[in-house]
Motif scaffolding. Structure first.
Motif, PDB file in Angstrom:
ATOM      1  N   GLY A 130       0.807  -1.216   0.000  1.00  0.00           N
ATOM      2  CA  GLY A 130       0.000   0.000   0.000  1.00  0.00           C
ATOM      3  C   GLY A 130       0.837   1.262   0.000  1.00  0.00           C
ATOM      4  N   ALA A 131       2.047   1.183  -0.592  1.00  0.00           N
ATOM      5  CA  ALA A 131       2.954   2.329  -0.600  1.00  0.00           C
ATOM      6  C   ALA A 131       2.704   3.196  -1.840  1.00  0.00           C
ATOM      7  N   ASP A 132       3.539   4.236  -1.989  1.00  0.00           N
ATOM      8  CA  ASP A 132       3.430   5.158  -3.116  1.00  0.00           C
ATOM      9  C   ASP A 132       3.705   4.412  -4.421  1.00  0.00           C
ATOM     10  N   LEU A 133       2.703   4.343  -5.278  1.00  0.00           N
ATOM     11  CA  LEU A 133       2.868   3.569  -6.501  1.00  0.00           C
ATOM     12  C   LEU A 133       3.687   4.305  -7.548  1.00  0.00           C
ATOM     13  N   GLN A 134       3.794   5.630  -7.395  1.00  0.00           N
ATOM     14  CA  GLN A 134       4.467   6.395  -8.441  1.00  0.00           C
ATOM     15  C   GLN A 134       5.947   6.009  -8.549  1.00  0.00           C
ATOM     16  N   GLN A 135       6.576   5.755  -7.395  1.00  0.00           N
ATOM     17  CA  GLN A 135       7.991   5.400  -7.447  1.00  0.00           C
ATOM     18  C   GLN A 135       8.184   4.019  -8.077  1.00  0.00           C
TER      19      GLN A 135
ATOM     20  N   ILE B 150       2.006  11.191 -15.084  1.00  0.00           N
ATOM     21  CA  ILE B 150       0.591  10.888 -15.283  1.00  0.00           C
ATOM     22  C   ILE B 150      -0.054  10.346 -14.015  1.00  0.00           C
ATOM     23  N   LEU B 151       0.760   9.835 -13.091  1.00  0.00           N
ATOM     24  CA  LEU B 151       0.175   9.276 -11.876  1.00  0.00           C
ATOM     25  C   LEU B 151       0.094  10.303 -10.756  1.00  0.00           C
ATOM     26  N   ALA B 152       0.675  11.497 -10.975  1.00  0.00           N
ATOM     27  CA  ALA B 152       0.722  12.486  -9.901  1.00  0.00           C
ATOM     28  C   ALA B 152      -0.688  12.799  -9.411  1.00  0.00           C
TER      29      ALA B 152
END
Lengths: 101, 500
Positions: free
Chosen positions: B325-330, B495-497
């Motif tokens: 459930g972490a930041d998917l953008q990285q 695009i995920l921001a």
């Protein structure tokens, strides 16, 4: 007794399972192609039944796309099979076993 | 009103594909097809570049993302980066093919047509934001791939490769479309954007989960990850080697584009469901690929298992970040970095394999022993690309590994730590077999049936020289200045921001 969407979905599931079993167990490449077609047609049935149930048209369009792709795939598959057949006059996939390791 | 600027790359590529076919019709010099194709690829890069910089310019209307056809075709930062990667990979693949095709009696004109058709499919996949467009694009990548794998028609190995690839490919495709039809049946939409905001009543249905599972498993075929990996070594070995180069880079990246789009754009809110699945697939792929690669005796098969393992490394950030459930953008950015660098180094490695195979007429590692004696330059390049694949600095591969490790450890839970430890162990195993090849080619004695004098007189084809030169420069440059790739991946991840 009315035929509800559940009937169509069950039929599609059964067709998909038969197709999958056919691909995995039959050893004649042509029969395997037929089984794959069965799987793809069960997908079409699911699309159409869902589209009818939801009252949307995209599912029917999707079925058309799947048909086109399936037709193109069969063309390619038969072309490959002809190439194989020319070399060894057999469509049995078990005899194709040069590549391993 | 159609935004023609946004689809200009596709229009140019479509015209190029047809132009290559027409070239085959009117000329006897079949390599003209390669020239027409490469000119078209260059032309297609121009609008990709202008679309990328358009945001900042006053005279240029429109900004990213540009949506077409009711949101089912979107040109955004991510799709532009991937399209650039596909076109570059196809460019190198054509350069690798020309000399190979002329070395034997191959159909040459159709080859370029099919390769570019596959590229066109990959480019469409990068922009497709609904399942039907994605499926058509995917099959446009697969179909020509099946045919190209069997291009050595008189060779039984090639026939077998094509048939195996085809049968496993259509099973995976059937699974994928079954998943799509189930998702459509339960949610009533094909658009990724609509699926991402599907109401909880829909998402909690078991059918939704089943559909999602089928879709992900269907895509594992293209990226040659477990459970649809079995075709990889056989097809890599049996296919003509330039085709293998394309399959291992272009076709595999197309599969990853499907993965990235579906996972992050269609199901971002269900990351806790697909995260564990991809976590398992990543670990299974990297472990199986690396362990089996160790005992390979054929260099192409070795690269095939290495390709399975690399797919595992690329999936690792997906699995770890999503499951925790972490930041998917990285995680998204890390996979894109890995894809870009992997493309360069793997194409380079296959370039060396093709060049060496053209001389010694064999891909068995025993025959390649002592390559240093008959091709010192190629041996240096082979060592460089293999060490880059192993992730040794200052070659580009280290940055890919670094991005992967920092994305997995960065999630800060046991999902990330455990997969990072497993990936680290796998990197050691990978180093063992990559260095085994390097050691054998540099230090071992040349076998008796190989005549180094004769082999050293064979010249490298000019097209191969260009391909090897480009990939060598990129591997060295990106290893020293990885910021270029980092910026590209940041650009793509924009695009995920703000979506999570």
């Amino acid at each position: 007794m009315t035929v509800t969407i559940g009937w169509y979905m069950s039929l599609a599931a059964v067709l998909f399972a038969i197709g999958a079993a056919g691909v995995l167990t039959r050893r004649n490449a042509l029969v395997m192609f037929m089984s794959v077609e069965l799987m793809l047609n069960s997908v079409n049935l699911t699309f159409i039944a869902a589209a009818k149930e939801l009252g949307l048209v995209e599912g029917q369009v999707a079925a058309l796309f799947v048909m086109v792709v399936a037709a193109a795939e069969v063309t390619i598959g038969l072309a490959i099979l002809v190439a194989v057949f020319r070399r060894r006059a057999s469509a049995n996939v078990d005899e194709l076993s040069e590549l391993k390791g | 009103m159609i935004d023609y600027h946004a689809i200009l790359p596709e229009i140019i590529l479509g015209v190029t594909v047809l132009a290559v076919l027409a070239t085959d019709l009117v000329t006897r010099e079949k390599y003209y097809g390669a020239i027409v194709g490469m000119v078209g690829l260059f032309a297609a890069l121009v609008p990709i570049f202008t679309l990328g910089v358009c945001d900042d310019l006053a005279f240029c209307s429109g900004s990213l993302p540009r949506e077409l056809f009711g949101g089912s075709y979107v040109v955004d930062q991510y799709s532009l980066v991937m399209k650039g990667l596909f076109i570059g990979a196809a460019f190198i693949a054509i350069l690798l093919s020309v000399a190979y095709l002329q070395s034997d009696r191959f159909y040459e004109g159709e080859y370029y047509f099919l390769l570019l058709a596959a590229l066109f499919g990959a480019v469409v996949m990068a922009s497709s934001r609904d399942f039907i467009t994605m499926i058509v694009g995917l099959e446009l990548v697969s179909g020509p791939g099946f045919l190209l794998a069997g291009w050595r028609k008189a060779d039984e190995k090639s026939n077998e490769a094509a048939l195996k690839y085809f049968i496993i490919g259509v099973i995976a495709f059937a699974l994928l479309v079954m998943g799509v039809s189930l998702l459509y049946g339960i949610s009533g939409t094909q658009l990724f954007a609509d699926l991402a905001v599907a109401p909880a009543a829909v998402v909690d249905e078991p059918v939704f989960l089943l559909g999602m599972l089928f879709v992900f498993l269907g895509f594992t075929f293209k990226i040659s990850a477990v459970p649809f990996h079995v075709w990889t070594p056989d097809v890599y070995e049996g296919s003509p080697t330039p085709v293998t180069a394309w399959l291992s880079v272009g076709s595999k990246t197309a599969g990853f584009v499907g993965f990235l789009s579906v996972a992050y754009l269609a199901f971002p809110t269900h990351a806790n469901l697909w995260g564990p699945l991809l976590w398992i697939l990543a670990i299974a792929s990297m472990t199986l690929g690396n362990l089996v690669a160790v005992k390979q005796t054929n260099i192409v098969r070795l690269l095939g298992y290495s390709s399975i393992a690399q797919a595992g490394f690329m999936l690792a950030p997906f699995g770890a970040a999503a499951a925790a459930g972490a930041d998917l953008q990285q995680a998204f950015g890390a996979t894109i970095i890995y894809l870009l660098i992997y493309a360069v180094m793997n194409l380079g490695a296959f370039g060396v394999v093709i060049a060496g195979g053209a001389r010694v007429k064999s891909y068995e590692l025993d025959d390649w022993a002592g390559m240093w004696r008959w091709a010192p330059g190629l041996t240096v390049l082979l060592a460089m690309f293999f060490m880059s694949l192993a992730g040794i600095p200052p070659l580009a591969g280290w940055f890919a590994k670094l991005a992967m490790f920092s994305a997995t450890i960065g999630v800060g839970s046991w999902w990330g730590y455990s997969i990072a430890v497993i990936a680290a162990l796998n990197s050691v195993v990978a180093f063992v077999y990559y260095s085994k090849v390097v050691k054998s080619t540099v230090f071992d004695n040349v076998p008796d049936h190989v005549d180094p004098e004769a082999l050293s007189r064979i010249e490298l084809a000019p097209t191969l020289t260009v391909a090897l030169g480009v990939t060598t420069i990129l591997v060295l440059f990106l290893g020293v200045f990885p910021g270029v790739i980092g910026n590209l991946s940041k650009f793509a991840s924009e695009i995920l921001a703000g979506t999570f």
